[in-house]
Design a protein around this motif. Sequence first.
Motif, PDB file in Angstrom:
ATOM      1  N   SER A  60      -2.353  -1.060  -3.809  1.00  0.00           N
ATOM      2  CA  SER A  60      -2.779  -0.059  -2.824  1.00  0.00           C
ATOM      3  C   SER A  60      -1.725   0.095  -1.735  1.00  0.00           C
ATOM      4  CB  SER A  60      -4.127  -0.451  -2.206  1.00  0.00           C
ATOM      5  OG  SER A  60      -5.173  -0.359  -3.170  1.00  0.00           O
ATOM      6  N   ALA A  61      -1.116  -1.028  -1.334  1.00  0.00           N
ATOM      7  CA  ALA A  61      -0.010  -0.951  -0.373  1.00  0.00           C
ATOM      8  C   ALA A  61       1.150  -0.187  -1.006  1.00  0.00           C
ATOM      9  CB  ALA A  61       0.438  -2.359   0.032  1.00  0.00           C
ATOM     10  N   LEU A  62       1.349  -0.400  -2.285  1.00  0.00           N
ATOM     11  CA  LEU A  62       2.396   0.315  -3.013  1.00  0.00           C
ATOM     12  C   LEU A  62       2.119   1.816  -3.030  1.00  0.00           C
ATOM     13  CD1 LEU A  62       4.921   0.113  -4.868  1.00  0.00           C
ATOM     14  CD2 LEU A  62       3.337  -0.120  -6.795  1.00  0.00           C
ATOM     15  N   LEU A  63       0.857   2.192  -3.153  1.00  0.00           N
ATOM     16  CA  LEU A  63       0.479   3.604  -3.139  1.00  0.00           C
ATOM     17  C   LEU A  63       0.876   4.249  -1.808  1.00  0.00           C
ATOM     18  CD1 LEU A  63      -2.824   5.120  -4.454  1.00  0.00           C
ATOM     19  CD2 LEU A  63      -2.061   5.677  -2.155  1.00  0.00           C
ATOM     20  N   TYR A 157       6.754   1.480 -10.845  1.00  0.00           N
ATOM     21  CA  TYR A 157       6.643   0.689  -9.619  1.00  0.00           C
ATOM     22  C   TYR A 157       5.426  -0.234  -9.690  1.00  0.00           C
ATOM     23  CZ  TYR A 157      10.125   3.876  -7.698  1.00  0.00           C
ATOM     24  OH  TYR A 157      11.264   4.594  -7.489  1.00  0.00           O
ATOM     25  N   GLN A 158       5.645  -1.509  -9.341  1.00  0.00           N
ATOM     26  CA  GLN A 158       4.582  -2.507  -9.342  1.00  0.00           C
ATOM     27  C   GLN A 158       4.494  -3.190  -7.982  1.00  0.00           C
ATOM     28  OE1 GLN A 158       5.861  -5.129 -12.492  1.00  0.00           O
ATOM     29  NE2 GLN A 158       4.916  -3.885 -14.095  1.00  0.00           N
ATOM     30  N   GLY A 159       3.294  -3.686  -7.651  1.00  0.00           N
ATOM     31  CA  GLY A 159       3.083  -4.375  -6.379  1.00  0.00           C
ATOM     32  C   GLY A 159       3.269  -5.868  -6.460  1.00  0.00           C
ATOM     33  N   PRO A 219       8.977  -2.929  -4.830  1.00  0.00           N
ATOM     34  CA  PRO A 219       9.354  -2.783  -3.411  1.00  0.00           C
ATOM     35  C   PRO A 219       8.802  -3.861  -2.489  1.00  0.00           C
ATOM     36  CG  PRO A 219       8.619  -0.696  -4.346  1.00  0.00           C
ATOM     37  CD  PRO A 219       8.272  -1.748  -5.333  1.00  0.00           C
ATOM     38  N   PHE A 220       7.675  -4.492  -2.864  1.00  0.00           N
ATOM     39  CA  PHE A 220       7.042  -5.485  -1.995  1.00  0.00           C
ATOM     40  C   PHE A 220       7.306  -6.909  -2.452  1.00  0.00           C
ATOM     41  CE2 PHE A 220       4.022  -1.839  -1.221  1.00  0.00           C
ATOM     42  CZ  PHE A 220       4.492  -1.588   0.049  1.00  0.00           C
ATOM     43  N   PHE A 221       8.340  -7.105  -3.229  1.00  0.00           N
ATOM     44  CA  PHE A 221       8.606  -8.404  -3.844  1.00  0.00           C
ATOM     45  C   PHE A 221       8.693  -9.534  -2.818  1.00  0.00           C
ATOM     46  CE2 PHE A 221      11.342 -11.481  -6.202  1.00  0.00           C
ATOM     47  CZ  PHE A 221      10.497 -11.683  -7.279  1.00  0.00           C
TER      48      PHE A 221
END
Length: 332
Positions: A60-63, A157-159, A219-221
């Motif tokens: 959801s943060a990725l969205l 893209y994955q979170g 992106p949130f790795f």
Amino acid sequence: MLEADHSIRSIAKQLSISPTSVWKMKKTREQEYQELLARPFSISKNVLHVIQWSGGKDSSALLVWALENLPRDRLKFIFCDTGWESPITYQFIQKINERLLDNQLIILKSSKYNGLLDLAKKKQRFPSTKARFCTEQLKIYPFIEWVLQQSEDIAVYQGIRSAESISRSRMKVSDDYFKPYILYQENPFQLDGTKKPKPILYKQVCEWIEEYDCSVERPFFHWKTADIIALCKKNQLLNPLYEIGFSRVGCFPCIMERKEGIRKLAEQFPERIDLIARAEQTFDSTFFGYSKVPDSQCLKPNIRDVVKWANGDLTESDGNNHSCMSHFQACE
């Protein structure tokens, strides 16, 4: 490691250094982390940007990030429906689809199985920690089928975050989505010389990657859980199940759900326990593995036995990885 929930004095005592030194170390680490977050993420151009969204906090943060950083006309959001999510998650997904995605969310389902229960019925058993065919059949397979229908380069893209587990920390911020297929082509044998099983849709994928590229981006790795939750709350994108007290929301429940999640499920949603109990009798298979409950308490625990164990004071009985994910798909 300097854990955030430990006081500076207690850490200093453990490391046999002064509290001032610990404070400086923590300050330096926080500065490095903030600089890392501020660093712009490299975005591939001239590709179709595909967001894997599960309804969990990380995706959801990725969205939110995708809507702010990626070109909307080249952006696709995909939800792989296992047929085993909470009704609250389904309502949450529909609400966000209407509010932010203009009802453009792509929902993928297995063309072979009508959700988890149908999969278990046809397999005559539930998935297990060593046989996670649920993720493969209900998430990975439908998604790869969709990718193979595209006639252009793709960035998935994955979170996924490195702090979630040791196995995830070994992943990369950017990688080739079909890397396992490439590695299989290079060496299809195990260390003992036996041939490894081919990845799913092997022939079709090998033909597709001859023409197109598919990268996987995370992106949130390097992000912390607190920052992920803060971003979701700021944008009103936190699944209500977290507010109820669940730490995980992918599948309801997952076959690797932990003790506190099972206890919360039985307290808040007893009808789900009843559903699992009926399914266990139908398939003559237990939802959780036998090792879930200590042998001294029950040798072949059904869902009722597991709930009794979860309501007790015993600690987790196994050392399994309680994350449900792979290189291809993250459940949160």
